[in-house]
Design a protein around this motif. Structure first.
Motif: not given
Length: 177
Positions: A89, A93, A95, A108-113, A165
């Motif tokens: 993972n 992203y 995780c 966790d990182e989500n789709w909205s960062q 990041k």
């Protein structure tokens, strides 16, 4: 949800203190950069509660065999916890998984960062960075206490996410060149 925030700068230097405030703009603790030899340079931070209790988190120095999977060490009052990037993972992203106080934690990182923190599968917090105002917000479920280890881990995990990041961007640049 309860809301907390801190101002994040472009550079978090040793000796700089970032107060963490609640919705009433009351300081509930503060963040500092640490310099601990066991951790990768620039990867250790502490969160100190108003009562003086300090939680330290950093990325353990990596070797060739664990280069792609970071290990996060958390120290608090003589207790040490270990969290790790979830293999596979973490290449796609952010995780991180592990156990704290006998409870499974997943970050966790989500789709909205944004970064979501789950304890035993239950969502307890969301970290919402704002690159324009440099104000980072933490939304915490009502039944979790701001004086808990999980809150301190939520605050400090933001800095681990920033490191991730930067590393991901560096690797992406290497691959695309």
């Amino acid at each position: 949800m309860k809301q907390y925030h801190f101002k994040d700068g472009l550079y978090m230097g040793k000796g700089k203190v970032l107060p963490v405030e609640n919705e009433k703009k009351e300081s509930i603790g503060y963040i500092e950069k640490e310099d601990i030899s066991r951790f990768e340079k620039g990867s250790s931070f502490s969160y100190t509660f108003n009562n003086g209790t300090t939680v330290v988190m950093g990325i353990e120095k990596r070797s060739i065999k664990n280069f792609l999977v970071a290990t996060y060490i958390i120290k608090m009052e003589g207790i040490t916890y270990t969290l790790k990037d979830k293999a596979g993972n973490s290449l796609l992203y952010f995780c991180v998984v592990g156990e704290i106080d006998g409870k499974n934690i997943r970050i966790d990182e989500n789709w909205s960062q944004e970064v979501e923190i789950k304890i035993d599968g239950i969502h307890i917090a969301t970290i919402k960075p704002d690159d324009f105002s440099f104000k980072t917000r933490i939304l915490l479920e009502e039944n979790f206490d701001e004086s808990s280890t999980f809150f301190a881990v939520s605050v400090l995990m933001y800095f681990m996410y920033k490191i991730y990041k930067k590393e991901a961007a560096f690797i992406e640049n290497l691959i695309s060149d």
